[in-house]
Design a protein around this motif. Structure first.
Motif, short mmCIF file in Angstrom:
data_model
loop_
_atom_site.label_atom_id
_atom_site.label_comp_id
_atom_site.label_asym_id
_atom_site.label_seq_id
_atom_site.Cartn_x
_atom_site.Cartn_y
_atom_site.Cartn_z
N ALA A 93 42.50 -29.77 -5.78
CA ALA A 93 43.07 -31.01 -5.25
C ALA A 93 44.34 -31.35 -6.03
CB ALA A 93 42.05 -32.14 -5.37
N ARG A 94 45.14 -32.22 -5.48
CA ARG A 94 46.39 -32.58 -6.12
C ARG A 94 46.74 -34.04 -5.81
NH1 ARG A 94 51.55 -29.88 -3.56
NH2 ARG A 94 52.42 -31.92 -4.01
N PHE A 95 47.59 -34.62 -6.62
CA PHE A 95 48.24 -35.86 -6.22
C PHE A 95 49.69 -35.81 -6.66
CE2 PHE A 95 46.17 -37.43 -10.27
CZ PHE A 95 47.33 -37.61 -11.00
N THR A 96 50.50 -36.60 -5.96
CA THR A 96 51.89 -36.76 -6.36
C THR A 96 52.14 -38.24 -6.56
OG1 THR A 96 52.60 -34.78 -5.21
CG2 THR A 96 54.29 -36.42 -5.65
N LYS A 97 52.78 -38.55 -7.68
CA LYS A 97 53.12 -39.93 -7.98
C LYS A 97 54.62 -40.13 -7.81
CE LYS A 97 50.98 -40.32 -12.22
NZ LYS A 97 50.45 -41.18 -13.32
N THR A 98 54.96 -41.19 -7.11
CA THR A 98 56.37 -41.56 -6.97
C THR A 98 56.47 -43.07 -7.15
OG1 THR A 98 56.04 -41.76 -4.59
CG2 THR A 98 57.00 -39.69 -5.35
N THR A 99 57.66 -43.53 -7.43
CA THR A 99 57.88 -44.96 -7.58
C THR A 99 59.04 -45.35 -6.68
OG1 THR A 99 57.27 -44.66 -9.88
CG2 THR A 99 58.22 -46.78 -9.30
N GLU A 100 58.87 -46.46 -5.99
CA GLU A 100 59.92 -46.91 -5.08
C GLU A 100 61.24 -47.07 -5.83
OE1 GLU A 100 58.05 -49.61 -2.05
OE2 GLU A 100 60.07 -50.50 -2.26
N GLY A 101 62.31 -46.60 -5.21
CA GLY A 101 63.62 -46.74 -5.81
C GLY A 101 63.94 -45.66 -6.83
N SER A 102 63.07 -44.68 -6.96
CA SER A 102 63.31 -43.59 -7.92
C SER A 102 63.08 -42.25 -7.24
CB SER A 102 62.35 -43.74 -9.10
OG SER A 102 62.26 -42.53 -9.82
N ASP A 103 63.83 -41.22 -7.66
CA ASP A 103 63.64 -39.88 -7.09
C ASP A 103 62.63 -39.06 -7.89
OD1 ASP A 103 65.49 -40.35 -5.13
OD2 ASP A 103 67.18 -39.64 -6.36
N GLU A 104 62.11 -39.66 -8.94
CA GLU A 104 61.21 -38.91 -9.80
C GLU A 104 59.87 -38.66 -9.11
OE1 GLU A 104 62.97 -40.45 -14.07
OE2 GLU A 104 60.86 -40.80 -13.63
N GLU A 105 59.42 -37.40 -9.26
CA GLU A 105 58.12 -37.01 -8.70
C GLU A 105 57.30 -36.38 -9.79
OE1 GLU A 105 58.31 -34.28 -5.39
OE2 GLU A 105 59.88 -35.49 -4.47
N PHE A 106 56.05 -36.70 -9.80
CA PHE A 106 55.14 -36.11 -10.77
C PHE A 106 53.88 -35.68 -10.02
CE2 PHE A 106 51.68 -36.53 -13.94
CZ PHE A 106 52.17 -35.66 -14.91
N THR A 107 53.57 -34.40 -10.09
CA THR A 107 52.42 -33.86 -9.36
C THR A 107 51.43 -33.23 -10.33
OG1 THR A 107 53.79 -33.41 -7.42
CG2 THR A 107 51.70 -32.27 -7.52
N ILE A 108 50.17 -33.45 -10.07
CA ILE A 108 49.14 -32.71 -10.81
C ILE A 108 48.27 -31.96 -9.79
CG2 ILE A 108 47.12 -32.81 -12.32
CD1 ILE A 108 48.23 -35.17 -13.71
N LEU A 109 48.16 -30.67 -10.02
CA LEU A 109 47.24 -29.84 -9.24
C LEU A 109 46.05 -29.51 -10.14
CD1 LEU A 109 46.55 -27.88 -6.81
CD2 LEU A 109 47.75 -26.13 -8.12
N THR A 110 44.86 -29.81 -9.67
CA THR A 110 43.66 -29.49 -10.43
C THR A 110 42.90 -28.38 -9.72
OG1 THR A 110 43.42 -31.70 -11.34
CG2 THR A 110 41.42 -30.40 -11.20
N VAL A 111 42.61 -27.31 -10.45
CA VAL A 111 41.83 -26.22 -9.87
C VAL A 111 40.66 -25.93 -10.81
CG1 VAL A 111 43.63 -25.16 -8.48
CG2 VAL A 111 43.45 -24.53 -10.88
N VAL A 112 39.51 -25.70 -10.20
CA VAL A 112 38.27 -25.56 -10.98
C VAL A 112 37.64 -24.20 -10.72
CG1 VAL A 112 36.00 -26.57 -11.42
CG2 VAL A 112 37.89 -28.05 -10.73
N ASN A 113 37.23 -23.56 -11.79
CA ASN A 113 36.42 -22.35 -11.65
C ASN A 113 34.99 -22.68 -12.05
OD1 ASN A 113 35.43 -19.73 -11.51
ND2 ASN A 113 36.02 -19.25 -13.62
N GLN A 114 34.10 -22.56 -11.07
CA GLN A 114 32.67 -22.77 -11.35
C GLN A 114 32.16 -21.46 -11.96
OE1 GLN A 114 30.63 -25.63 -9.79
NE2 GLN A 114 28.99 -24.99 -11.15
N GLU A 115 32.02 -21.46 -13.27
CA GLU A 115 31.58 -20.23 -13.95
C GLU A 115 30.10 -19.99 -13.76
OE1 GLU A 115 32.77 -20.97 -18.07
OE2 GLU A 115 34.26 -19.39 -17.77
#
Ligand code: FES
Ligand code: CO
Length: 343
Positions: free
Chosen positions: A221-243
């Motif tokens: 899963a992932r999310f992207t964070k942005t703020t109004e009035g700014s071009d900055e983007e920050f994304t986190i992708l989380t991937v899980v290995n069920q061992e």
């Protein structure tokens, strides 16, 4: 049915840089797997030599072949045994002398293994190679819980103000506005969810940030964070290995399009702190298997995304959020330093 989907998923088993000259043992859904690298790329076999069952990960890679540590049978990238030193050279190598080969790929700075016969497509993460964006990999984080609980925690908006108070949320701004969740191009995606963040990424800028969440697979899963009035983007992708049962490894890819010339370490440290704040909660959750019966736990409108996730797992036939763990308990192979007896 349940076996099919998860068995055909890709599982992130280590960072690319962790796989160099030596083979490496990893676990996927309870299965003991050896991965190795040669000039053709990366490869994964069942970590078991067909001769006497030794772990192939104890061996080494010689001229591109994986050589068993026990009697030095040599397997090429296709898993075919091409050399048996004990066999007189006029005798052919038995056709049955093969390793069980799994699918293996290097992607997003990680090594991925797929145990299935019909691998589904790897997740898409276009930001990784995008110009003007920089990605760092955080983790791996070991978690004593099952993958769906971990993914659900990542998708959970309304805990930010409490578990991550002062960093990703503020208790005086705990209300979650209604948001939409839709299934689009093979993944779930939300509309923007505004969250008041005192310190959105460790840079101490208080204000509202919009989160857009996406569920890419049962274990990504992932999310992207942005703020109004700014071009900055920050994304986190989380991937899980069920061992194994209640044993997962988590990788988080952090991608930013700002502060590219700044050191990565503060971002990593911030994420480590956030992750360990979640850990105790996630490891405490019961039942360990995510309840897919929506009567089993209580749900609010603000839980719309995690409800969608549970419904989806149910549709995919992943009963009770169970991972199809290979029940065969395997002992981890260890490489010990040689101890010579002294007289
Ligand atoms: Fe691998 Fe004998 S057990 S070569
Ligand atoms: Co959290």
């Amino acid at each position: 049915m349940q076996q099919d989907r998860l068995w055909n998923e890709w599982h992130p088993v280590c960072k690319s840089e962790e796989l160099q000259d030596d083979p490496k043992q990893v676990f996927v859904l309870g299965e003991r797997v050896v991965i190795f690298r040669n000039e053709k790329g990366v490869h994964a076999f069942k970590d078991l030599c067909i001769h006497r069952g030794a772990a192939l990960s104890l061996g080494k890679v010689v001229d591109g072949n994986l050589v068993c540590a026990y009697h030095a049978w040599e397997y090429n990238s296709e898993g075919t045994c091409v050399k048996i030193p004990a066999l007189p050279c006029e005798r052919p190598i038995p056709k049955k002398a093969k390793a069980t080969v799994y699918h293996c790929q290097e992607y997003l700075g990680l090594i991925w293994v797929n145990l299935g016969d019909e691998p589904i497509q790897l997740i898409n993460y276009p930001e990784y190679n995008q110009e003007g964006y920089r990605t760092i990999i955080c983790g791996s984080y070991e978690v004593k819980a099952n993958a769906p609980r971990i993914i659900e925690n990542f998708l959970d908006v309304s805990h930010l103000m409490f578990v991550h108070e002062g960093m990703l949320g503020d208790t005086d701004h705990a209300e979650i506005v209604d948001y939409d969740v839709e299934f689009l191009d093979g993944r779930f995606i939300t509309s923007k969810i505004p969250v008041y963040q005192p310190n959105a990424d460790g840079r101490s800028k208080g204000g509202y940030t919009d989160y857009v969440y996406e569920i890419l697979s049962p274990t990504a899963a992932r999310f992207t964070k942005t703020t109004e009035g700014s071009d900055e983007e920050f994304t986190i992708l989380t991937v899980v290995n069920q061992e194994d049962h209640e044993q997962c490894n988590v990788y988080m890819l952090l991608t930013r399009n700002y502060d590219l010339d700044q050191p990565d370490e503060p971002f990593r440290e911030f994420q480590d702190t956030i992750f360990y704040q979640d850990l105790d909660v996630v490891e405490s959750q019961k039942p360990e298997l995510l309840p897919l019966d929506l009567q089993a736990e209580m749900h609010l409108k603000s839980d719309a995304l995690t409800i969608a996730y549970r419904r989806w797992l149910d549709e995919l036939g992943i009963e009770n959020g169970t991972m199809p763990i290979n029940s065969d308990k395997k002992q981890r192979a260890r490489k010990r330093p040689i101890q010579k007896k002294t007289a």
